[in-house]
Design a protein around this motif. Structure first.
Motif, PDB file in Angstrom:
ATOM      1  N   ASN A 251       1.072  -1.521  -0.786  1.00 38.01           N
ATOM      2  CA  ASN A 251       0.082  -0.328  -0.208  1.00 38.01           C
ATOM      3  C   ASN A 251       0.901   1.261  -0.005  1.00 38.01           C
ATOM      4  OD1 ASN A 251      -1.617  -2.286   1.543  1.00 38.01           O
ATOM      5  ND2 ASN A 251      -3.302  -0.243   0.053  1.00 38.01           N
ATOM      6  N   ASN A 252       2.377   1.135   0.142  1.00 32.60           N
ATOM      7  CA  ASN A 252       2.733   2.037   0.659  1.00 32.60           C
ATOM      8  C   ASN A 252       3.826   2.548  -0.448  1.00 32.60           C
ATOM      9  OD1 ASN A 252       4.755  -0.251   0.890  1.00 32.60           O
ATOM     10  ND2 ASN A 252       6.256   0.829   1.985  1.00 32.60           N
ATOM     11  N   GLY A 253       3.326   1.893  -1.919  1.00 31.35           N
ATOM     12  CA  GLY A 253       3.887   2.665  -3.158  1.00 31.35           C
ATOM     13  C   GLY A 253       4.911   0.983  -3.637  1.00 31.35           C
ATOM     14  N   PHE A 254       5.103   0.900  -2.882  1.00 34.10           N
ATOM     15  CA  PHE A 254       6.505  -0.221  -2.764  1.00 34.10           C
ATOM     16  C   PHE A 254       6.164  -1.645  -3.665  1.00 34.10           C
ATOM     17  CE2 PHE A 254       8.964   2.796  -1.096  1.00 34.10           C
ATOM     18  CZ  PHE A 254      10.041   2.378  -0.689  1.00 34.10           C
ATOM     19  N   ILE A 255       6.464  -2.067  -5.145  1.00 31.35           N
ATOM     20  CA  ILE A 255       5.724  -3.066  -5.943  1.00 31.35           C
ATOM     21  C   ILE A 255       6.611  -4.396  -5.846  1.00 31.35           C
ATOM     22  CG2 ILE A 255       4.930  -4.514  -7.856  1.00 31.35           C
ATOM     23  CD1 ILE A 255       2.878  -1.780  -6.770  1.00 31.35           C
ATOM     24  N   TRP A 256       6.781  -5.773  -5.207  1.00 36.33           N
ATOM     25  CA  TRP A 256       7.859  -6.633  -5.139  1.00 36.33           C
ATOM     26  C   TRP A 256       7.667  -7.917  -6.187  1.00 36.33           C
ATOM     27  CZ3 TRP A 256      12.830  -6.874  -4.231  1.00 36.33           C
ATOM     28  CH2 TRP A 256      12.940  -8.616  -3.515  1.00 36.33           C
ATOM     29  N   ILE A 257       8.208  -7.704  -7.081  1.00 38.64           N
ATOM     30  CA  ILE A 257       7.812  -8.986  -7.693  1.00 38.64           C
ATOM     31  C   ILE A 257       8.709  -9.871  -7.239  1.00 38.64           C
ATOM     32  CG2 ILE A 257       7.633  -9.011 -11.007  1.00 38.64           C
ATOM     33  CD1 ILE A 257       7.919  -6.387 -10.531  1.00 38.64           C
ATOM     34  N   TYR A 258       8.829 -11.316  -7.601  1.00 34.81           N
ATOM     35  CA  TYR A 258       9.599 -12.138  -7.221  1.00 34.81           C
ATOM     36  C   TYR A 258       9.282 -13.613  -8.205  1.00 34.81           C
ATOM     37  CZ  TYR A 258       6.002 -13.480  -3.538  1.00 34.81           C
ATOM     38  OH  TYR A 258       5.292 -13.458  -2.889  1.00 34.81           O
ATOM     39  N   PRO A 259       9.948 -14.580  -7.810  1.00 39.55           N
ATOM     40  CA  PRO A 259       9.636 -16.106  -8.750  1.00 39.55           C
ATOM     41  C   PRO A 259       8.681 -16.572  -7.688  1.00 39.55           C
ATOM     42  CG  PRO A 259      11.769 -16.061  -8.469  1.00 39.55           C
ATOM     43  CD  PRO A 259      11.339 -14.359  -8.095  1.00 39.55           C
ATOM     44  N   THR A 260       7.467 -17.420  -8.146  1.00 40.65           N
ATOM     45  CA  THR A 260       6.784 -18.006  -7.519  1.00 40.65           C
ATOM     46  C   THR A 260       7.619 -19.246  -6.965  1.00 40.65           C
ATOM     47  OG1 THR A 260       5.424 -17.315  -9.043  1.00 40.65           O
ATOM     48  CG2 THR A 260       4.850 -18.784  -7.698  1.00 40.65           C
ATOM     49  N   PRO A 261       7.736 -19.075  -5.628  1.00 40.59           N
ATOM     50  CA  PRO A 261       8.076 -20.479  -4.832  1.00 40.59           C
ATOM     51  C   PRO A 261       7.903 -21.314  -5.064  1.00 40.59           C
ATOM     52  CG  PRO A 261       7.781 -19.250  -3.135  1.00 40.59           C
ATOM     53  CD  PRO A 261       7.066 -18.201  -4.480  1.00 40.59           C
ATOM     54  N   GLU A 262       8.216 -22.875  -5.150  1.00 39.10           N
ATOM     55  CA  GLU A 262       7.389 -24.000  -5.193  1.00 39.10           C
ATOM     56  C   GLU A 262       6.700 -25.180  -4.223  1.00 39.10           C
ATOM     57  OE1 GLU A 262      10.944 -23.758  -8.328  1.00 39.10           O
ATOM     58  OE2 GLU A 262      11.872 -24.680  -7.100  1.00 39.10           O
ATOM     59  N   GLN A 263       7.339 -24.688  -3.641  1.00 38.63           N
ATOM     60  CA  GLN A 263       6.942 -25.414  -2.051  1.00 38.63           C
ATOM     61  C   GLN A 263       6.029 -24.387  -1.680  1.00 38.63           C
ATOM     62  OE1 GLN A 263      10.442 -25.257  -1.968  1.00 38.63           O
ATOM     63  NE2 GLN A 263      11.031 -26.144  -0.938  1.00 38.63           N
ATOM     64  N   LYS A 264       4.810 -24.228  -0.439  1.00 38.37           N
ATOM     65  CA  LYS A 264       4.032 -23.147  -0.138  1.00 38.37           C
ATOM     66  C   LYS A 264       4.552 -23.456   0.717  1.00 38.37           C
ATOM     67  CE  LYS A 264       2.407 -21.062  -3.366  1.00 38.37           C
ATOM     68  NZ  LYS A 264       2.001 -19.279  -3.236  1.00 38.37           N
ATOM     69  N   ASP A 265       4.853 -24.923   1.553  1.00 36.16           N
ATOM     70  CA  ASP A 265       4.065 -24.899   2.612  1.00 36.16           C
ATOM     71  C   ASP A 265       5.699 -24.558   3.678  1.00 36.16           C
ATOM     72  OD1 ASP A 265       5.452 -26.830   1.821  1.00 36.16           O
ATOM     73  OD2 ASP A 265       3.664 -28.085   2.481  1.00 36.16           O
ATOM     74  N   GLU A 266       6.707 -23.643   3.415  1.00 29.69           N
ATOM     75  CA  GLU A 266       7.815 -23.506   4.023  1.00 29.69           C
ATOM     76  C   GLU A 266       7.752 -22.564   5.427  1.00 29.69           C
ATOM     77  OE1 GLU A 266       9.604 -22.241   0.158  1.00 29.69           O
ATOM     78  OE2 GLU A 266      10.183 -20.956   1.827  1.00 29.69           O
ATOM     79  N   GLU A 267       8.301 -23.058   6.594  1.00 29.15           N
ATOM     80  CA  GLU A 267       8.333 -22.852   7.515  1.00 29.15           C
ATOM     81  C   GLU A 267       9.749 -22.011   8.311  1.00 29.15           C
ATOM     82  OE1 GLU A 267       9.881 -25.946  10.409  1.00 29.15           O
ATOM     83  OE2 GLU A 267      10.793 -23.973   9.896  1.00 29.15           O
TER      84      GLU A 267
END
Lengths: 291, 294
Positions: free
Chosen positions: B200-216
């Protein structure tokens, strides 16, 4: 120099990208950002130019004034450079913060133009040992977006191309006092030949490869850079290494070759745009700063 | 092969507004009179002079019953509770970090508001305080949620959920906060192959989708493996599309970014930043968005 802080992961992403020839904005290692060049933007100068290279914005004004030639070169005029880092660019330049950077850039420009073949200084002579034209080249940094020196050198070349020096004659009286006569026609002036004026190409070493036209983020990832000045024929006139890292002699050779290649394309593109602007003549719509 | 393109500057064209929809915004500049009716209460961005209500900032007028305020178009980020922000650590202090979020004051991330690896309900000890720099250093990027706003406007953040935390490899784009549309969720996994966090503060972060979703991990161990070239191309293209949308002043949300991405596919990634290509892509995006609405 204005700099950004980056996290280690962001730097790693940039370094790996450069290895694969795909930078963050999709450019290759030898691609420049799109540049906007406009000349004759400041009305009270003999010549001026403004260059916008991505987020880097530079304004150069050239003023021609009469002066006495230097003792060791009595039949030549000379150039004086002054660089002003405006506080508009970053808050770091407030007060005297930009002075160090300004002197460093001015010294680099003196070095680049120290070669005799870059500008025909004999053209600037009016009377040997007594009168000559001094060109005061003032550079104003409006915005810092990485790759300052390249933008400044492009702007200086464009401003010198745009410079119009009035034609003068020096008449001698019977008593020996000299009078300077300006020609009546305001359009009667001498233009400089900028074919041999060099442009600076900055090559920043990132990881194992080098890139041209680095942005602020890429400059934060590079430890060493090589600044070379190249003429339109591909001849190197000066070279300087900046940065706290070290460069291997082999990589210096590679960077020089890249710089010469890129420099030639830079000159061709700049010459084309300057001629295009010239051909539009008075019908050109000046955009200036409020476009 | 080196590519150097130069061009002459072109005056910016005024964007022709599309077919007027219901609810036209009342735009004002500083000094414009909003209303001469004295029955209204004045809110932020206005002042009263000679019985007239005058705007002090440039923006759109918002009326809620009797309250009139002007919401500025170009402003620093003003925190609201529950916003998602992306910030950069500027200082490590005793028991807290100072985070830069493009607001008037640096935001604060307290050590007690941070998720420590290995257990959430542990009391923060002196060793934790000494080890703060091991978790977050100066320059690191984090995603967090606004917990509260202090009286001077400074924002207090928390990362008390596994989806927040330190960000790994990717690209940050800084835009004006007013261009980020408020939505239910700001974490998007785009179908083109990358993920986006719209702060919401105007900082947009683009990153590669991580494969595992359940990283702790909760984001403390960053993945330092090189990102594959195909993902890089998607990320660079998204970054250029977002820059194009921002230059043409279009609101940023997942649909607009996706439409812009699809419109840009025929062009090369580095060509997207050329002014004429930018205009063409954004025009197509705007058209598709209008069709979606109407």
């Amino acid at each position: 120099m204005a700099s950004v802080v980056l996290s280690e992961a962001e730097k790693l992403y940039i370094v790996h990208g450069v290895q694969e020839d795909l930078r963050v904005d999709g450019r290759g290692c030898e691609d420049y950002r799109c540049a906007e060049v406009e000349t004759d933007v400041v009305s009270n100068t003999s010549g001026s130019a403004r260059v916008k290279l991505g987020h880097t914005d530079v304004l150069v004004g050239v003023k021609a004034e009469m002066g006495t030639p230097k003792l060791e070169k009595p039949d030549e005029g000379y150039l004086e450079f002054f660089v002003d880092c405006s506080a508009n660019a970053t808050p770091e330049f407030e007060g005297r913060g930009g002075e160090e950077l300004g002197t460093e850039i001015a010294n680099t420009l003196y070095r680049v133009f120290s070669s005799e073949s870059s500008v025909d200084l004999k053209l600037l002579c009016i009377n040997p040992r007594e009168h000559c034209w001094v060109l005061y080249v003032d550079v104003l940094l409006l915005e810092c977006g990485g790759n300052l020196l390249d933008a400044i050198s492009i702007a200086v070349k464009a401003a010198l191309f745009n410079t119009r020096i009035p034609k003068v004659r020096v008449l001698e009286d019977e008593e020996g006092s000299k009078e300077i006569e300006l020609s009546d026609d305001p359009y009667d002036c001498i233009r400089l030949n900028v074919d041999d004026v060099p442009c600076i190409v900055t090559l920043s070493k990132i990881g194992y490869r080098h890139v041209v036209d680095a942005t602020l983020q890429e400059e934060a990832c590079s430890l060493a850079s090589l600044l070379i000045s190249v003429t339109s024929k591909g001849a190197l006139t000066s070279m300087k290494k900046v940065g706290k890292g070290s460069l291997d002699p082999e990589s210096i050779f590679e960077m020089m070759e890249t710089g010469k290649r890129v420099g030639k394309s830079l000159h061709i593109a700049l010459q084309k745009i300057l001629e295009e602007e010239e051909s539009l003549g008075t019908s050109r719509q000046k955009v200036g700063f409020l476009g | 092969m080196a590519a150097v393109t130069m061009r002459l500057p072109v005056a910016r064209k005024a964007v022709v507004p599309s077919a007027p929809r219901g609810g036209e915004k009342h735009l004002v500049a500083p000094g414009d009179t909003i209303t001469t009716d004295t029955g209204y209460m004045r809110g932020h961005g206005t002042y009263v002079e000679e019985e007239k209500l005058i705007a002090s900032v440039a923006g759109a007028v918002e009326r809620v019953n009797k309250l009139v305020c002007v919401k500025a178009l170009k402003t620093r980020y003003n925190g609201e509770v529950g916003d998602i922000v992306v910030g950069r650590i500027t200082e490590v202090q005793q028991k807290r970090w100072k985070v830069e979020t493009n607001s008037r004051l640096d935001s604060v991330l307290l050590l007690s508001s941070m998720n420590l690896p290995g257990g959430e309900l542990r009391r923060r000890s002196a060793e934790d305080e000494l080890a703060m720099r091991d978790y977050l250093q100066e320059g690191d990027l984090i995603s967090a949620e606004v917990q509260s706003v202090f009286s001077d406007g400074a924002v207090s953040l928390h990362t008390r959920s596994l989806k927040y935390g330190k960000l790994g490899q990717g690209v940050l784009v800084q835009v004006s906060p007013s261009l980020v549309k408020r939505q239910k969720t700001h974490f998007h996994d785009l179908p083109c192959g990358a993920s986006v966090i719209l702060g919401n503060n105007g900082f947009i972060w683009i990153y590669p989708t991580p494969e595992q979703k359940d990283e702790e991990a909760g984001g403390f161990t960053t993945n330092l493996e090189p990102v594959p070239l195909s993902d890089r191309e998607v990320i660079s293209r998204l970054r250029n599309c977002i820059v194009a949308l921002v230059t043409q002043q279009l609101m940023l949300f997942d649909t607009s970014i996706l439409y812009c991405y699809e419109a840009s596919l025929p062009h090369q990634i580095k060509d997207i930043l050329k002014p004429e290509v930018m205009e063409e892509i954004v025009l197509e995006t705007r058209q598709r968005l209008l069709d979606l609405e109407g």
